[in-house]
Design a protein around this motif. Structure first.
Motif, PDB file in Angstrom:
ATOM      1  N   TRP A   1     -45.232  -9.128  20.390  1.00 36.23           N
ATOM      2  CA  TRP A   1     -45.673  -9.606  21.713  1.00 36.23           C
ATOM      3  C   TRP A   1     -47.034  -8.793  22.229  1.00 36.23           C
ATOM      4  CZ3 TRP A   1     -42.760 -11.369  26.175  1.00 36.23           C
ATOM      5  CH2 TRP A   1     -41.791 -12.027  25.867  1.00 36.23           C
TER       6      TRP A   1
ATOM      7  N   ALA B   1     -37.966 -12.853  28.719  1.00 40.53           N
ATOM      8  CA  ALA B   1     -37.391 -13.099  27.337  1.00 40.53           C
ATOM      9  C   ALA B   1     -36.199 -14.143  27.533  1.00 40.53           C
ATOM     10  CB  ALA B   1     -36.876 -11.613  26.705  1.00 40.53           C
TER      11      ALA B   1
ATOM     12  N   GLY C   1     -40.051 -10.268  30.757  1.00 49.15           N
ATOM     13  CA  GLY C   1     -41.122 -10.601  29.982  1.00 49.15           C
ATOM     14  C   GLY C   1     -42.248 -11.270  30.325  1.00 49.15           C
TER      15      GLY C   1
ATOM     16  N   LYS D   1     -43.575 -24.224  38.651  1.00 49.68           N
ATOM     17  CA  LYS D   1     -42.054 -23.559  38.797  1.00 49.68           C
ATOM     18  C   LYS D   1     -42.095 -22.179  38.000  1.00 49.68           C
ATOM     19  CE  LYS D   1     -37.699 -23.749  39.628  1.00 49.68           C
ATOM     20  NZ  LYS D   1     -36.230 -24.205  39.246  1.00 49.68           N
TER      21      LYS D   1
HETATM   22  N1  CO8 Z   1     -33.868 -17.048  29.137  1.00 51.71           N
HETATM   23  C1  CO8 Z   1     -33.179 -18.244  28.943  1.00 51.71           C
HETATM   24  N2  CO8 Z   1     -33.101 -19.127  29.858  1.00 51.71           N
HETATM   25  C2  CO8 Z   1     -33.499 -19.081  30.903  1.00 51.71           C
HETATM   26  C3  CO8 Z   1     -34.018 -17.849  31.584  1.00 51.71           C
HETATM   27  C4  CO8 Z   1     -34.342 -16.801  30.543  1.00 51.71           C
HETATM   28  N3  CO8 Z   1     -34.915 -15.573  30.837  1.00 51.71           N
HETATM   29  N4  CO8 Z   1     -34.512 -18.063  32.703  1.00 51.71           N
HETATM   30  C5  CO8 Z   1     -34.065 -19.217  33.129  1.00 51.71           C
HETATM   31  N5  CO8 Z   1     -33.246 -19.983  31.868  1.00 51.71           N
HETATM   32  C6  CO8 Z   1     -33.013 -21.285  31.961  1.00 51.71           C
HETATM   33  C7  CO8 Z   1     -31.551 -21.444  32.787  1.00 51.71           C
HETATM   34  O1  CO8 Z   1     -30.519 -20.951  31.799  1.00 51.71           O
HETATM   35  C8  CO8 Z   1     -31.359 -23.115  32.977  1.00 51.71           C
HETATM   36  O2  CO8 Z   1     -31.000 -23.622  31.576  1.00 51.71           O
HETATM   37  P1  CO8 Z   1     -29.804 -24.584  31.621  1.00 51.71           P
HETATM   38  O3  CO8 Z   1     -30.103 -25.690  32.698  1.00 51.71           O
HETATM   39  O4  CO8 Z   1     -29.587 -25.015  30.417  1.00 51.71           O
HETATM   40  O5  CO8 Z   1     -28.646 -23.740  32.280  1.00 51.71           O
HETATM   41  C9  CO8 Z   1     -33.041 -23.418  33.100  1.00 51.71           C
HETATM   42  O6  CO8 Z   1     -33.595 -22.404  32.612  1.00 51.71           O
HETATM   43  C10 CO8 Z   1     -33.228 -23.374  34.587  1.00 51.71           C
HETATM   44  O7  CO8 Z   1     -33.070 -22.133  35.351  1.00 51.71           O
HETATM   45  P2  CO8 Z   1     -32.087 -21.984  36.678  1.00 51.71           P
HETATM   46  O8  CO8 Z   1     -30.992 -23.127  36.748  1.00 51.71           O
HETATM   47  O9  CO8 Z   1     -31.499 -20.625  36.764  1.00 51.71           O
HETATM   48  O10 CO8 Z   1     -33.008 -22.180  37.688  1.00 51.71           O
HETATM   49  P3  CO8 Z   1     -33.149 -21.570  39.358  1.00 51.71           P
HETATM   50  O11 CO8 Z   1     -34.251 -22.295  39.802  1.00 51.71           O
HETATM   51  O12 CO8 Z   1     -31.671 -21.769  39.665  1.00 51.71           O
HETATM   52  O13 CO8 Z   1     -33.326 -20.098  39.128  1.00 51.71           O
HETATM   53  C11 CO8 Z   1     -34.630 -17.977  38.222  1.00 51.71           C
HETATM   54  C12 CO8 Z   1     -34.386 -19.600  38.509  1.00 51.71           C
HETATM   55  C13 CO8 Z   1     -34.385 -17.323  39.435  1.00 51.71           C
HETATM   56  C14 CO8 Z   1     -35.929 -17.862  37.609  1.00 51.71           C
HETATM   57  C15 CO8 Z   1     -33.267 -17.867  37.264  1.00 51.71           C
HETATM   58  O14 CO8 Z   1     -33.298 -18.916  36.298  1.00 51.71           O
HETATM   59  C16 CO8 Z   1     -33.159 -16.545  36.589  1.00 51.71           C
HETATM   60  O15 CO8 Z   1     -33.060 -15.588  37.353  1.00 51.71           O
HETATM   61  N6  CO8 Z   1     -33.627 -16.598  35.444  1.00 51.71           N
HETATM   62  C17 CO8 Z   1     -33.624 -15.254  34.423  1.00 51.71           C
HETATM   63  C18 CO8 Z   1     -34.686 -14.189  34.873  1.00 51.71           C
HETATM   64  C19 CO8 Z   1     -34.582 -12.977  34.305  1.00 51.71           C
HETATM   65  O16 CO8 Z   1     -33.474 -12.243  34.227  1.00 51.71           O
HETATM   66  N7  CO8 Z   1     -35.621 -12.481  33.301  1.00 51.71           N
HETATM   67  C20 CO8 Z   1     -35.589 -11.318  32.628  1.00 51.71           C
HETATM   68  C21 CO8 Z   1     -34.970 -11.719  31.380  1.00 51.71           C
HETATM   69  S1  CO8 Z   1     -34.646 -10.269  30.211  1.00 51.71           S
HETATM   70  C22 CO8 Z   1     -36.518  -9.629  29.854  1.00 51.71           C
HETATM   71  O17 CO8 Z   1     -37.272 -10.481  30.125  1.00 51.71           O
HETATM   72  C23 CO8 Z   1     -36.477  -8.623  28.917  1.00 51.71           C
HETATM   73  C24 CO8 Z   1     -37.818  -8.349  28.346  1.00 51.71           C
HETATM   74  C25 CO8 Z   1     -37.806  -7.308  27.286  1.00 51.71           C
HETATM   75  C26 CO8 Z   1     -39.037  -7.410  26.552  1.00 51.71           C
HETATM   76  C27 CO8 Z   1     -39.632  -8.617  26.540  1.00 51.71           C
HETATM   77  C28 CO8 Z   1     -40.707  -8.475  25.652  1.00 51.71           C
HETATM   78  C29 CO8 Z   1     -41.971  -9.105  26.244  1.00 51.71           C
END
Ligand code: CO8
Length: 261
Positions: free
Chosen positions: A91, A69, A112, A63
């Protein structure tokens, strides 16, 4: 061997010559919290020090490779804390490992997670993989190479589009844009990466490290500096036993017996 909470580490391949690191934090789609990154760092340093290991494969689940991050950890962070604590600075361990690291990406490689894949030397993708830099949607920007390595990999226009919209691209797009080497059925990506790792492991680990260092310099140096660096390292191989063994084995029509020296 250390016990880990957020990752699994194994050795695969002939004689355990390929290290496998599996990100395993399914409750958060392998979001890269600090403890997880500390474990990845430790595992990489251990595999780097293990003389049996010639290549390392990094993967997640079907998945998610890693959904970025950890947004819950970042939600209440302030600038001074990030700056003084050098937030996310360690990192870069992935990018300083000498052994080749192959990312086997299934599912989401976002933020990330995408950056982590791009710190690896080779990326193989499952045909359902999705790559993206969605930081812009969260009111921030990529912080670990998303604006830099991605631009070098796929060019300015495509990188701008991904970073400015936050939209994901498919494995097929990532492949045609040159971000990944090849696309496989999801259940075969890790095996393909291990096969690739085994193939690399058959060569001299010393010379492989030199070769990797030289390719990486293509990103750092001007062409003339890079060519000079390459030529000097090429000359250096003539001080090794493995260069002598490799050429002798060819002449004697036998397999080389490398000693990584
Ligand atoms: N951080 C924390 N928790 C997360 C993250 C995340 N990035 N992504 C998913 N989760 C958690 C959700 O909160 C959820 O937890 P809970 O059940 O407790 O609510 C669980 O994982 C499952 O996620 P979803 O229910 O959202 O699952 P879906 O299948 O509906 O959606 C997605 C999947 C599309 C991947 C969606 O989870 C999503 O959009 N996630 C966030 C993606 C994102 O924005 N990532 C970028 C983060 S910012 C970043 O990475 C900055 C990097 C900066 C430098 C990093 C240094 C290396």
């Amino acid at each position: 061997a250390p016990t880990y909470e957020h990752i699994m580490v194994e050795k695969r391949g002939e004689g355990g010559n390929v290290g496998l690191i599996v990100l395993n934090r399914p409750s958060a789609l392998n979001a890269l919290c600090d403890p997880l990154m500390k474990e990845v760092k430790q595992a990489l340093l251990d595999l780097e020090a293990d003389s049996c290991v010639g290549a390392i494969v990094l993967t997640g689940s079907e998945k998610a490779f890693a959904a970025g991050a950890d947004i819950k950890d970042m939600q209440n962070k302030q600038f001074v804390e990030c700056y003084n604590g050098n937030f996310l600075n360690d990192w870069n361990v992935l990018s300083i490992v000498k052994k080749p690291v192959i990312a086997a990406v299934n599912g989401y490689a976002l933020g990330g997670g995408c950056e982590m894949a791009m710190m690896c030397d080779i990326i193989l993708a499952g045909d359902k993989a999705k790559f993206g830099q969605p930081e812009i949607v969260l009111g921030t920007i990529p912080g670990a190479g998303g604006t830099q390595r991605l631009t070098k990999a796929i060019g300015k226009s495509r990188s701008m589009q991904m970073c400015l919209t936050g939209d994901m691209i498919t494995a097929q797009q990532a492949s045609s844009w040159g971000l990944v080497s090849s696309v496989h059925p999801p259940d075969q990506v890790v095996d393909e990466a291990i096969k690739l790792g085994q193939k690399i492991s058959q060569h001299s680990k010393l010379i492989v490290a030199m070769c990797k260092e030289s390719v990486n310099n293509a990103y750092e140096l001007s062409l003339s500096e890079g060519l000079h660096f390459e030529k000097r390292l090429f000359h250096c191989t003539f001080s090794t036993n493995d260069r002598s063994e490799g050429m002798t084995a060819f002449i004697e029509k036998r397999k080389p017996n490398f000693t990584d020296s």
